[in-house]
Design an enzyme around this catalytic site. Structure first.
Site: not given
Length: 264
Positions: A45-46, A84, A113, A115, A181
């Site tokens: 998502d960067s 993501d 993925k 979070e 991270e």
């Protein structure tokens, strides 16, 4: 090239062979990284920061991620693709999470993925129960930067217990891998030792089973990069020089020349 699948990744962990992972958002760079032998590609998502120029990852939408995942899949033959789940695409309910993940898998991802640690264990279980491979993401979680207060190391001192508990909860929920991270090296090393699932570090030391970097940080495409990122090239400078040389050649009318023109 033989396609990387989960048993191959697990075999690398068992053998103690570090797994390589880079972000990718388009077919062109995905093909380059794939041919370079990168084991995993993360459609992060960067995308919001790197492609759209937004200040944070929370601007990425599911539509953005589906489009980018499809492009990366078109450029990839070997690498294992993880996409993501962006902010807002999985928090409302497990049904929303499964539906969002299905879109990414259909677009070409091998896994998704998300979070969050223990608070997302129920979502991870729902996804794995639906037959979807899940990579967790704990420590510093960019989608929660407003709550966390920006990019800060997570798990120092007494806070290490919470990071370890999050890792265990994610693993027990069925995640095949976890991104750690901005976690202190000793904490990441202990998690890697304790869990059977794969650990991927970013700013978490070299004891994880693998490493991931945002490709523009790795390749020197920006003026600023995180302190944990190492520049393995100066692609930004090379691209700037190529564009300058092109501009000069056009203005001087040395391009196109006879070798680059149709004469008849």
């Amino acid at each position: 090239m033989k396609k990387m699948r989960l048993p191959h990744l697990q075999a690398l962990k068992t053998a103690g062979t570090p797994i390589t992972m880079l972000t990718a958002y388009d077919a062109l760079t995905a093909k380059i990284f794939d041919q370079a032998g990168t084991d995993m590609l993360l459609v992060g998502d960067s995308y919001a920061n790197i492609v759209l120029g937004k200040p944070s990852t929370v601007s990425a939408t599911l539509s953005h991620m589906v489009l980018a995942t499809s492009a990366v899949a078109q450029g990839t033959q070997r690498a294992f693709i993880v996409a993501d789940l962006p902010f807002g695409s999985y928090e409302a309910s497990t049904t929303q999470a499964v539906n969002s993940a299905v879109e990414l898998i259909r677009a070409g991802a091998n896994a998704v993925k998300l979070e969050g640690g223990a608070r997302q264990a129920h979502t991870i279980k729902a996804l794995t129960d639906a037959g979807i491979l899940v990579m967790g993401h704990i420590g510093y979680t960019p989608q929660s930067e407003n709550k966390i207060g920006g990019p800060r190391v997570q798990g120092r001192g007494s806070a290490a217990a919470q990071v370890q508990a999050d890792a265990l909860a994610v693993a027990q929920a069925g995640a095949f891998a976890i991104v750690l991270e901005m976690v202190p090296h000793p904490v990441a090393a202990q998690i890697t030792q304790d869990l059977d699932c794969i650990t991927i570090g970013i700013g978490a030391g070299n004891s994880c089973d693998g490493q991931v970097l945002v490709w523009s940080d790795m390749a020197g495409m920006t003026d600023w990069q995180p302190s944990f990122a190492r520049r393995f090239g100066e692609v930004g400078a090379a691209l700037t020089k190529a564009a300058q040389d092109y501009n000069q050649a056009v203005r001087e009318r040395t391009f196109p020349d006879s070798d680059h023109s149709f004469q008849n």
